[in-house]
Design a protein around this motif. Sequence first.
Motif, short mmCIF file in Angstrom:
data_model
loop_
_atom_site.label_atom_id
_atom_site.label_comp_id
_atom_site.label_asym_id
_atom_site.label_seq_id
_atom_site.Cartn_x
_atom_site.Cartn_y
_atom_site.Cartn_z
N THR A 1 0.82 -1.22 0.00
CA THR A 1 0.00 0.00 0.00
C THR A 1 0.85 1.27 0.00
OG1 THR A 1 -0.10 -0.08 2.41
CG2 THR A 1 -1.91 -1.11 1.21
N ARG A 2 2.14 1.15 0.29
CA ARG A 2 3.01 2.34 0.28
C ARG A 2 3.56 2.65 -1.11
NH1 ARG A 2 7.59 0.82 3.63
NH2 ARG A 2 6.91 -1.31 3.19
N LEU A 3 3.26 1.74 -2.05
CA LEU A 3 3.85 1.87 -3.38
C LEU A 3 3.44 3.16 -4.09
CD1 LEU A 3 5.53 0.53 -5.62
CD2 LEU A 3 3.50 -0.82 -6.23
N ALA A 4 2.15 3.51 -3.98
CA ALA A 4 1.63 4.65 -4.74
C ALA A 4 2.31 5.97 -4.38
CB ALA A 4 0.12 4.77 -4.53
N SER A 5 2.84 6.06 -3.17
CA SER A 5 3.49 7.31 -2.76
C SER A 5 5.01 7.16 -2.63
CB SER A 5 2.91 7.78 -1.42
OG SER A 5 3.12 6.79 -0.43
N ALA A 6 5.53 6.04 -3.09
CA ALA A 6 6.97 5.81 -2.97
C ALA A 6 7.75 6.48 -4.09
CB ALA A 6 7.24 4.30 -2.96
N ARG A 7 9.04 6.63 -3.88
CA ARG A 7 9.91 7.22 -4.89
C ARG A 7 11.05 6.27 -5.22
NH1 ARG A 7 10.67 13.69 -3.96
NH2 ARG A 7 8.47 14.16 -3.70
N THR A 8 11.53 6.40 -6.42
CA THR A 8 12.71 5.64 -6.84
C THR A 8 13.89 5.99 -5.93
OG1 THR A 8 11.99 5.49 -9.13
CG2 THR A 8 14.37 5.40 -8.73
N VAL A 9 14.62 4.98 -5.47
CA VAL A 9 15.78 5.24 -4.62
C VAL A 9 16.99 4.45 -5.10
CG1 VAL A 9 14.54 5.79 -2.49
CG2 VAL A 9 15.10 3.41 -2.98
N ALA A 10 18.16 5.08 -4.99
CA ALA A 10 19.42 4.38 -5.21
C ALA A 10 19.74 3.65 -3.91
CB ALA A 10 20.52 5.38 -5.54
N GLU B 1 25.86 -0.97 -9.37
CA GLU B 1 24.97 0.04 -8.79
C GLU B 1 23.57 -0.58 -8.75
OE1 GLU B 1 24.92 3.53 -11.21
OE2 GLU B 1 23.65 4.65 -9.81
N VAL B 2 22.84 -0.40 -7.67
CA VAL B 2 21.50 -0.98 -7.56
C VAL B 2 20.50 0.10 -7.13
CG1 VAL B 2 20.02 -2.67 -6.37
CG2 VAL B 2 22.34 -3.32 -7.06
N MET B 3 19.39 0.15 -7.83
CA MET B 3 18.33 1.08 -7.45
C MET B 3 17.00 0.34 -7.40
SD MET B 3 17.75 3.22 -10.97
CE MET B 3 19.51 3.42 -11.21
N ARG B 4 16.09 0.91 -6.65
CA ARG B 4 14.72 0.41 -6.66
C ARG B 4 13.87 1.44 -7.37
NH1 ARG B 4 11.66 -2.45 -1.80
NH2 ARG B 4 9.67 -2.82 -2.75
N LEU B 5 13.38 1.04 -8.52
CA LEU B 5 12.65 1.94 -9.40
C LEU B 5 11.15 1.78 -9.14
CD1 LEU B 5 12.77 3.72 -12.06
CD2 LEU B 5 12.63 1.55 -13.31
N ILE B 6 10.47 2.90 -8.95
CA ILE B 6 9.01 2.89 -8.80
C ILE B 6 8.41 3.24 -10.16
CG2 ILE B 6 7.03 3.88 -7.60
CD1 ILE B 6 9.01 2.39 -5.76
N LEU B 7 7.58 2.37 -10.67
CA LEU B 7 7.00 2.57 -11.99
C LEU B 7 5.49 2.33 -11.86
CD1 LEU B 7 8.23 3.22 -14.78
CD2 LEU B 7 8.34 0.76 -15.20
#
Lengths: 110, 110
Positions: free
Chosen positions: B19-28, B36-42
């Motif tokens: 449920t936190r996905l909709a307001s999450a941001r991409t983070v390195a 290099e690893v990032m978590r991309l919100i799409l």
Amino acid sequence: MALPHATSAQPIDIQPLGTRLASARTVALFKATDIEVMRLILLAGSSVPPHKVAGDITIQCIEGKIEVTAEGRSQILTASQLMYLSGGALHSLAGIEDASVLVTIALRTS
Amino acid sequence: MALPHATSAQPIDIQPLGTRLASARTVALFKATDIEVMRLILLAGSSVPPHKVAGDITIQCIEGKIEVTAEGRSQILTASQLMYLSGGALHSLAGIEDASVLVTIALRTS
């Protein structure tokens, strides 16, 4: 039977193996130019003795629980946890509970 | 608030955001020497236009559903699916359902 290695842009399933874990084997998923990825099966009580690789690696626990010893400390990784280890870092792995682990290795060619 | 980047041997949580996905941001998550690893919100309807990077990458869908266009084809990645793309491969990403994606990039230094 060995699985054929995946090619660029080919989806690969990495779901938890669940009840199939106990009889599963470690598999190489692919080896590209810069990156190699394997799924390591580490059953409770088994271990990978101290070793190191040239490039950075990431270790992602897909299911179960492992202990990673590196950089002077031992830490637990459970499902949906990831860590990286710097290239050349001596590390060992131990299965605390039956586990499968995604290992991504940066291949240093120079 | 920017999260501090992880260091070698430090566990990082990559659980689905739910449920936190909709307001999450991409983070390195970290940048090491080779990786290099990032978590991309799409989110559904959003996209990353065609681009390429020098080194091989892996794209792992943590939750949701994305479409990856590369190597002359478009393919769906859902939770617990992974693919790699060869270095230099032009690729674009589109959110089909709200998704978070782990992107691992091999850094070519030579």
